[in-house]
Design a protein around this motif. Structure first.
Motif, PDB file in Angstrom:
ATOM      1  N   ARG A 165       0.847  -1.195   0.000  1.00  5.41           N
ATOM      2  CA  ARG A 165       0.000   0.000   0.000  1.00  5.41           C
ATOM      3  C   ARG A 165       0.876   1.235   0.000  1.00  5.41           C
ATOM      4  O   ARG A 165       1.932   1.280   0.631  1.00  5.41           O
ATOM      5  CB  ARG A 165      -0.902   0.041   1.234  1.00  5.41           C
ATOM      6  CG  ARG A 165      -1.910  -1.057   1.238  1.00  5.41           C
ATOM      7  CD  ARG A 165      -3.114  -0.810   2.067  1.00  5.41           C
ATOM      8  NE  ARG A 165      -2.872  -0.588   3.476  1.00  5.41           N
ATOM      9  CZ  ARG A 165      -3.835  -0.348   4.341  1.00  5.41           C
ATOM     10  NH1 ARG A 165      -5.077  -0.303   3.951  1.00  5.41           N
ATOM     11  NH2 ARG A 165      -3.564  -0.143   5.601  1.00  5.41           N
ATOM     12  N   LEU A 166       0.415   2.246  -0.711  1.00  2.00           N
ATOM     13  CA  LEU A 166       1.049   3.554  -0.705  1.00  2.00           C
ATOM     14  C   LEU A 166       0.455   4.313   0.474  1.00  2.00           C
ATOM     15  O   LEU A 166      -0.766   4.389   0.614  1.00  2.00           O
ATOM     16  CB  LEU A 166       0.744   4.286  -2.012  1.00  2.00           C
ATOM     17  CG  LEU A 166       1.196   5.741  -2.110  1.00  2.00           C
ATOM     18  CD1 LEU A 166       2.718   5.793  -2.140  1.00  2.00           C
ATOM     19  CD2 LEU A 166       0.616   6.384  -3.347  1.00  2.00           C
ATOM     20  N   VAL A 167       1.304   4.860   1.333  1.00  2.00           N
ATOM     21  CA  VAL A 167       0.843   5.610   2.500  1.00  2.00           C
ATOM     22  C   VAL A 167       1.365   7.034   2.374  1.00  2.00           C
ATOM     23  O   VAL A 167       2.565   7.256   2.233  1.00  2.00           O
ATOM     24  CB  VAL A 167       1.336   4.971   3.820  1.00  2.00           C
ATOM     25  CG1 VAL A 167       0.850   5.782   5.009  1.00  2.00           C
ATOM     26  CG2 VAL A 167       0.878   3.534   3.919  1.00  2.00           C
ATOM     27  N   VAL A 168       0.432   8.003   2.395  1.00  2.00           N
ATOM     28  CA  VAL A 168       0.783   9.419   2.238  1.00  2.00           C
ATOM     29  C   VAL A 168       0.103  10.198   3.350  1.00  2.00           C
ATOM     30  O   VAL A 168      -1.096  10.042   3.576  1.00  2.00           O
ATOM     31  CB  VAL A 168       0.309   9.961   0.870  1.00  2.00           C
ATOM     32  CG1 VAL A 168       0.664  11.423   0.711  1.00  2.00           C
ATOM     33  CG2 VAL A 168       0.885   9.145  -0.271  1.00  2.00           C
ATOM     34  N   GLU A 169       0.872  11.041   4.041  1.00  2.00           N
ATOM     35  CA  GLU A 169       0.301  11.924   5.057  1.00  2.00           C
ATOM     36  C   GLU A 169       0.256  13.333   4.481  1.00  2.00           C
ATOM     37  O   GLU A 169       1.251  13.807   3.922  1.00  2.00           O
ATOM     38  CB  GLU A 169       1.128  11.907   6.335  1.00  2.00           C
ATOM     39  CG  GLU A 169       0.483  12.725   7.436  1.00  2.00           C
ATOM     40  CD  GLU A 169       1.175  12.564   8.781  1.00  2.00           C
ATOM     41  OE1 GLU A 169       0.775  13.289   9.705  1.00  2.00           O
ATOM     42  OE2 GLU A 169       2.088  11.742   8.890  1.00  2.00           O
ATOM     43  N   MET A 170      -0.918  13.973   4.585  1.00  2.00           N
ATOM     44  CA  MET A 170      -1.119  15.294   4.005  1.00  2.00           C
ATOM     45  C   MET A 170      -1.770  16.225   5.016  1.00  2.00           C
ATOM     46  O   MET A 170      -2.422  15.778   5.951  1.00  2.00           O
ATOM     47  CB  MET A 170      -2.046  15.193   2.781  1.00  2.00           C
ATOM     48  CG  MET A 170      -1.527  14.336   1.664  1.00  2.00           C
ATOM     49  SD  MET A 170      -2.756  14.116   0.357  1.00  2.00           S
ATOM     50  CE  MET A 170      -3.660  12.727   1.005  1.00  2.00           C
TER      51      MET A 170
END
Length: 57
Positions: free
Chosen positions: A33-38
């Protein structure tokens, strides 16, 4: 040495608020999974960019 665990599934697309940020977890083709915090402002910008993408209904 780390234990080798079989991959049992990568789970659904998730978007959750964690602290002050928003975390996106997106399953990828082939596993993982791609995990991105924004920040909330970045989420708004991403939403606007997706909405303005040509070819979407």
């Amino acid at each position: 040495m780390a234990a080798m665990k079989p991959r049992t599934g990568d789970g659904p697309l998730e978007v959750v608020k964690e602290g002050r940020g928003i975390v996106l977890r997106m399953p990828l083709e082939g596993g993982g999974r791609l995990v991105v915090e924004m920040t909330p402002d970045e989420v708004k910008s991403l939403g606007e960019a997706i909405d303005s993408c040509e070819g979407l209904s």
